[in-house]
Design an enzyme around this catalytic site. Sequence first.
Site, PDB file in Angstrom:
ATOM      1  N   CYS A  92       0.813  -1.217   0.000  1.00  0.00           N
ATOM      2  CA  CYS A  92       0.000   0.000   0.000  1.00  0.00           C
ATOM      3  C   CYS A  92       0.851   1.275   0.000  1.00  0.00           C
ATOM      4  O   CYS A  92       2.072   1.239   0.090  1.00  0.00           O
ATOM      5  CB  CYS A  92      -0.942  -0.012   1.195  1.00  0.00           C
ATOM      6  SG  CYS A  92      -0.092   0.284   2.762  1.00  0.00           S
ATOM      7  N   ALA A 151       3.091   1.826   2.944  1.00  0.00           N
ATOM      8  CA  ALA A 151       4.320   1.035   2.830  1.00  0.00           C
ATOM      9  C   ALA A 151       5.344   1.753   1.949  1.00  0.00           C
ATOM     10  O   ALA A 151       6.539   1.789   2.260  1.00  0.00           O
ATOM     11  CB  ALA A 151       4.015  -0.351   2.272  1.00  0.00           C
ATOM     12  N   ARG A 157      11.986  -4.322   6.460  1.00  0.00           N
ATOM     13  CA  ARG A 157      12.850  -3.985   5.316  1.00  0.00           C
ATOM     14  C   ARG A 157      14.257  -3.888   5.858  1.00  0.00           C
ATOM     15  O   ARG A 157      14.493  -3.274   6.887  1.00  0.00           O
ATOM     16  CB  ARG A 157      12.416  -2.664   4.683  1.00  0.00           C
ATOM     17  CG  ARG A 157      11.495  -2.863   3.490  1.00  0.00           C
ATOM     18  CD  ARG A 157      11.011  -1.560   2.946  1.00  0.00           C
ATOM     19  NE  ARG A 157      12.036  -0.857   2.195  1.00  0.00           N
ATOM     20  CZ  ARG A 157      12.416  -1.163   0.956  1.00  0.00           C
ATOM     21  NH1 ARG A 157      11.860  -2.168   0.328  1.00  0.00           N
ATOM     22  NH2 ARG A 157      13.338  -0.475   0.344  1.00  0.00           N
ATOM     23  N   HIS A 159       5.508   6.626  -2.588  1.00  0.00           N
ATOM     24  CA  HIS A 159       6.797   7.219  -2.971  1.00  0.00           C
ATOM     25  C   HIS A 159       6.593   8.689  -3.329  1.00  0.00           C
ATOM     26  O   HIS A 159       7.331   9.562  -2.906  1.00  0.00           O
ATOM     27  CB  HIS A 159       7.402   6.510  -4.187  1.00  0.00           C
ATOM     28  CG  HIS A 159       7.601   5.046  -4.005  1.00  0.00           C
ATOM     29  ND1 HIS A 159       7.498   4.158  -5.043  1.00  0.00           N
ATOM     30  CD2 HIS A 159       7.911   4.317  -2.923  1.00  0.00           C
ATOM     31  CE1 HIS A 159       7.733   2.937  -4.603  1.00  0.00           C
ATOM     32  NE2 HIS A 159       7.986   3.004  -3.312  1.00  0.00           N
TER      33      HIS A 159
HETATM   34  S1  SF4 Z   1      -0.875  -1.506   6.060  1.00  0.00           S
HETATM   35 FE1  SF4 Z   1      -2.140   0.000   7.159  1.00  0.00          FE
HETATM   36  S2  SF4 Z   1      -2.192   1.757   5.771  1.00  0.00           S
HETATM   37 FE2  SF4 Z   1      -1.535   0.015   4.537  1.00  0.00          FE
HETATM   38  S3  SF4 Z   1      -3.432  -0.845   3.628  1.00  0.00           S
HETATM   39 FE3  SF4 Z   1      -3.020  -1.950   5.548  1.00  0.00          FE
HETATM   40  S4  SF4 Z   1      -4.248  -0.837   7.066  1.00  0.00           S
HETATM   41 FE4  SF4 Z   1      -4.033   0.543   5.315  1.00  0.00          FE
END
Ligand code: SF4
Length: 548
Positions: A62, A65, A96, A202
Amino acid sequence: MPTKKAMTPAEVKEEILKRYPTKVARKRDKQFLVHEGPEAMQTKDIQANVRTIPGIITQRGCTYAGCKGVILGPTRDIVNITHGPIGCGFYSWLTRRNQTDASAPDAANYMTYCFSTDMTEHDIVFGGMNKLRQAVQEAYDLFKPRAIAIFSTCPVGLIGDDVHAVAREMKEKLNAIDPNHKVNIFAFSCEGYKGVSQSAGHHIANNQIFTHVVGEEMKRPEGKYLINMLGEYNIGGDAFEIERILDKCGITLNSSFSGNSTYEQFARAGVADLNCVMCHRSINYVADMMETKWGIPWIKVNFIGAKSTAKSLRKIAQYFGDKQLIDRVEEVIAEEMKNVDATLADVKPRTTGKTAMLFVGGSRAHHYQDLFKELGMRSIGAGYEFAHRDDYEGRRVIPDIKVDADSRNIEELHIEQDPANYNPRKTDEELKQLEAAGFEFKEYAGLIPDMDKDTLIIDDINSWETEKLIEIMKPDIFCAGIKEKYAVEKLGVPLKQLHNYDMGGPYAGFKGAVNYYLEIDRLVNSKIWSYLEAPWDKEPELSATYVG
Ligand code: SF4
């Protein structure tokens, strides 16, 4: 009837797509190219950076991330607070492998921590801004950091928490408490549902770091040939190896985005003589903005592969055009290549002719093909999780890229020249001379031109396509990430993780190339893959006759 091994790439594609419902097949068809040779590929475009089909088991992550995990995660002296329920922070906690060298025992290094506001139902119902204020205050009281960054997760945007207002308010408040200790506080609206992948994160990270940090310090540090290394995240120590080589050549690293980096490095990035871009996808925005604002040209480099490393060093030396540097770079290359060549002489006879597939992130599926080439191996399939068309086809296609509804909410910053500090690093005449000598500024040709005819290029590959490709094409090695690793290895093919390097590395630079050669030799020539089938499944049962 052709055997499975004899299928043409076009037949492989057809075989894979025929399983899908019509609507899905039509969409995947545009993200799945058969390389028909250089000329044909000039006119073909791939669909990329579009929404993932629900339920298809994508490799993607996502926006949070991409923003917190990728761009800001590797910087050691910023306290990164995840504003959200605990999952996002927890799963991205030290997963990471961006290493750092805090250089002094008392130097700030917050990378081992996981800071989260740990939102609960109460915060969702009544808003989480108070909790966020408290978290910023607590981080400040405990660590007195140089900077605090706030990262929004999915619910934050939905409930309307104004993270930027909290950042502004807390910055003002804390800077008033202690005028001798300045703290910068800024926030990122990188909710996971924005855009279609890590890529949006990014872009958001590039925008905010450029707005709040880059250019804060315009004093040139000591050292000749001042460069910034953009889009290199020090996975498994890659940046350490690059720093070693640059140091040996006498090239000064001014700042790194963001492997082994610090806040101060971001702040002074605007004084460099040249920007070198490793991962084009994640950082090209900062490179472009620095060029517009301060006149710093950027070039694409690649320190993955011994030959690519040598080529990139020569490019940097040619840019500065100083005989002393050009000679030193040649000396370093000659010295470093001794070990590279000796290792290749041993390994290459065992790896030559083998095949690889690479489906990774937004740059490695391209960069690592150079290492496989050095090993005499062929890359028969490749693609990115979240790259855009320019990473596949080259930056020439940027004017034709249509931003769709899913990515339109990612802000494009409008940057102007800084009247006080704009300073073109080269005159028009010098730039023309370099270009006449084959130098390409602000250019990235993408993955497709480097691939051979009859290979497969697949964007946003999924689990079904991965398994089917392996079953039909049987590559000797598959490169992807942790989610794919064990599923692929159960099919009898070694998987090399090109995100976390299977806890190995570095793979960048000359020493990294040697590490990679040895690792790939070990993986593709391991006997373990021949033991997958039980002997009694391969051989018919022995029969005997009782002789009385
Ligand atoms: S990791 Fe957190 S911010 Fe990313 S899609 Fe999942 S719930 Fe949403």
